[in-house]
Scaffold this active site. Structure first.
Site, mmCIF file in Angstrom:
data_model
loop_
_atom_site.group_PDB
_atom_site.id
_atom_site.type_symbol
_atom_site.label_atom_id
_atom_site.label_comp_id
_atom_site.label_asym_id
_atom_site.label_seq_id
_atom_site.Cartn_x
_atom_site.Cartn_y
_atom_site.Cartn_z
ATOM 1 N N PHE A 68 0.803 -1.284 -0.128
ATOM 2 C CA PHE A 68 -0.115 0.112 0.175
ATOM 3 C C PHE A 68 0.968 1.220 -0.084
ATOM 4 O O PHE A 68 1.647 1.416 0.891
ATOM 5 C CB PHE A 68 -0.892 0.050 1.072
ATOM 6 C CG PHE A 68 -1.730 1.346 1.231
ATOM 7 C CD1 PHE A 68 -2.928 1.221 0.334
ATOM 8 C CD2 PHE A 68 -1.515 2.393 1.736
ATOM 9 C CE1 PHE A 68 -3.708 2.357 0.224
ATOM 10 C CE2 PHE A 68 -2.320 3.471 1.867
ATOM 11 C CZ PHE A 68 -3.676 3.554 0.788
ATOM 12 N N ASP A 104 9.015 2.967 2.101
ATOM 13 C CA ASP A 104 8.040 3.810 2.479
ATOM 14 C C ASP A 104 7.695 3.607 3.970
ATOM 15 O O ASP A 104 7.322 2.896 4.583
ATOM 16 C CB ASP A 104 6.773 3.376 1.442
ATOM 17 C CG ASP A 104 5.589 4.070 1.892
ATOM 18 O OD1 ASP A 104 5.465 4.804 2.756
ATOM 19 O OD2 ASP A 104 4.513 3.903 1.132
ATOM 20 N N LYS A 147 2.129 11.163 7.628
ATOM 21 C CA LYS A 147 1.420 10.818 8.519
ATOM 22 C C LYS A 147 2.034 11.498 9.852
ATOM 23 O O LYS A 147 1.593 12.892 10.248
ATOM 24 C CB LYS A 147 1.030 9.233 8.963
ATOM 25 C CG LYS A 147 0.408 8.823 7.617
ATOM 26 C CD LYS A 147 -0.061 7.378 7.752
ATOM 27 C CE LYS A 147 -1.264 7.095 6.945
ATOM 28 N NZ LYS A 147 -0.780 6.319 6.052
HETATM 29 C C1 LIG Z 1 -0.931 6.172 4.504
HETATM 30 C C2 LIG Z 1 0.035 5.831 3.646
HETATM 31 C C3 LIG Z 1 0.191 6.174 2.261
HETATM 32 C C4 LIG Z 1 -0.422 7.185 1.793
HETATM 33 O O1 LIG Z 1 -0.466 8.580 2.635
HETATM 34 P P1 LIG Z 1 -1.818 9.213 2.179
HETATM 35 O O2 LIG Z 1 -1.487 10.657 2.879
HETATM 36 O O3 LIG Z 1 -3.265 8.836 2.478
HETATM 37 O O4 LIG Z 1 -1.600 9.924 0.817
HETATM 38 C C5 LIG Z 1 1.383 5.715 1.605
HETATM 39 N N1 LIG Z 1 1.946 4.541 1.899
HETATM 40 C C6 LIG Z 1 1.922 4.030 3.343
HETATM 41 C C7 LIG Z 1 2.658 3.010 3.712
HETATM 42 C C8 LIG Z 1 0.671 4.448 4.032
HETATM 43 O O5 LIG Z 1 0.460 3.820 5.230
#
Ligand SMILES: *Cc1c(COP(=O)(O)O)cnc(C)c1O
Length: 400
Positions: A140, A225, A254
């Site tokens: 994701f 990520d 985040k």
């Molecule tokens: C939440 C998340 C994203 C996307 O972040 P948004 O602020 O919702 O665009 C990308 N990678 C990971 C691992 C995430 O948990």
């Protein structure tokens, strides 16, 4: 307006791209949120790590208000007085050389994709436009059209093609598959050190270290990520540190916004991020003064309050306690730090009904996919609050 009316409004006027639990949050403080009727809940999800500092942390609210009282949005057409200090402090915090601020996580991932493609063409000598990026199954990385192009979750992409080419998928945790998938055109390997949305899935021990080594010896960039796993969530400052890995690039988001503002960034080496030239990439709101001021305060609180250390200690405690619950529904407890997945047997009838029962008892968490409940409270949570949550979870898992 009461909860019922407010939920009807959202249902009538809002696109149905979410299926929230039936609770309407109206106020919050620390680890607690309150619905419109005044009922109190412990937030055991913390917006997927965006609220790691707890709701409305005083230092963050103060920083935001102070900045709103000075200057808020300027555009990158001009310098602003918060931007330089923010990027310096972010680089020091992450041990990286350069930063490129954006707003959402998906934008940070998009930025990293652009950066590694440019590196492939300019530095590695990959023929235009043959650059490939290797990603993992069940990944994701966000919701943009390019990012869902390399998702393996049908629901995320099924209706949204045509897809962006240039991505190859290997099974998460399979270093041999990574080695085999690499070609002279491979620009980068993009990976979540622990897969959050997939249900808090840990790779086999040694995978990250071996993957980083494979990348290094094949002249392939390693991109982590850490949007959900970063900033202490897993009990280390970044989850790659569990295996001593230093990525070429990290995507951050985040928790970087301290729960008060969207702030994301890519950080990495000068060799890669230094390749951008003026005009090639940008964002209207990326690096705005409020985002920078909030980001700086978020980093400072993480250090001052040792959120990483708290996550490591309390996470171990939480995992041990959850693992000792005797329930016929629980198949496995897995996680690192305050990032925990409770995997249920298929016969349990889905995780949703347990989340609804916990909500009625004042504990907010959410299922991911059908059979996993993710527990990821704010990192400022106390032992007593964790004990209370464990007793509620025990009650629900043993009586439902
Ligand atoms: C939440 C998340 C994203 C996307 O972040 P948004 O602020 O919702 O665009 C990308 N990678 C990971 C691992 C995430 O948990």
């Amino acid at each position: 307006m009461d909860s019922k009316v407010l939920m009807e409004l959202a249902d009538t006027y809002g696109a149905r791209n979410y299926k929230p639990l039936p609770v309407v949050i109206d106020k919050a403080e620390g680890v607690w949120v309150f619905d419109v009727e005044g009922n109190k809940y412990l937030d055991f999800l913390s917006c997927y790590s965006a609220v790691s500092h707890g709701h409305r942390h005083q230092a963050l609210v103060d920083a935001a208000i102070r900045q709103i009282g000075r200057v808020t949005v300027t555009s990158r057409a001009f310098h602003n007085s918060e931007l330089g200090p923010f990027m310096k402090e972010l680089c020091e915090f992450t041990g990286m050389e350069m930063a490129l601020p954006m707003n959402s996580g998906a934008e940070a991932v998009e930025t990293a994709i652009k950066a590694v493609r440019k590196w492939a063409y300019v530095v590695k000598g990959v023929p235009k436009y043959d650059a490939e990026i290797i990603v993992c199954s069940d990944n994701f990385h966000g919701r943009t059209t390019t990012v869902v192009s390399f998702s393996t979750e049908e629901l995320y992409k099924e209706a949204f093609g045509p897809f962006t080419p240039g991505f190859k998928v290997i099974p998460f945790g399979d270093a041999d598959a990574l080695e085999k998938a690499i070609t002279p055109n491979t620009a980068a390997f993009l990976v979540e050190p622990i897969q959050g949305e997939a249900g808090v899935v840990l790779p086999p021990d040694g995978f990250l270290a071996r993957a980083a080594e494979i990348c290094r010896s094949n002249n392939v960039l390693f991109v982590a990520d850490e949007i959900q796993t970063g900033f202490g969530r897993t009990g280390r400052r970044f989850a790659v540190e569990h295996e001593g890995v230093k990525p070429d690039l990290m995507c951050l988001g985040k928790a970087l916004g301290g729960g008060v503002y969207p702030v994301s960034a890519v950080v990495g080496s000068r060799d890669v991020l230094g390749l951008f030239v003026p005009g090639e990439h940008g964002s209207t709101f990326g690096g705005n003064p409020v985002a920078c001021a909030v980001g700086r305060a978020a980093l400072k609180v993480m250090l001052d309050e040792d959120l990483t250390g708290k996550s490591a200690e309390n996470g171990q405690y939480l995992i041990e306690k959850l693992a000792s619950i005797k329930s016929k529904h629980i198949k496995q407890i897995r996680g690192r730090g305050l990032f925990v997945g409770m995997v249920l047997h298929p016969e349990a009838g889905g995780a949703r009904r347990f989340c609804e029962a916990l909500m009625k008892r004042g504990l907010l968490c959410k299922e991911t996919h059908d059979n996993v409940i993710r527990f990821a409270p704010p990192l400022v949570i106390t032992r007593e609050q964790i004990d209370w949550a464990i007793s509620e979870v025990t009650e629900v898992m043993t009586t439902l």
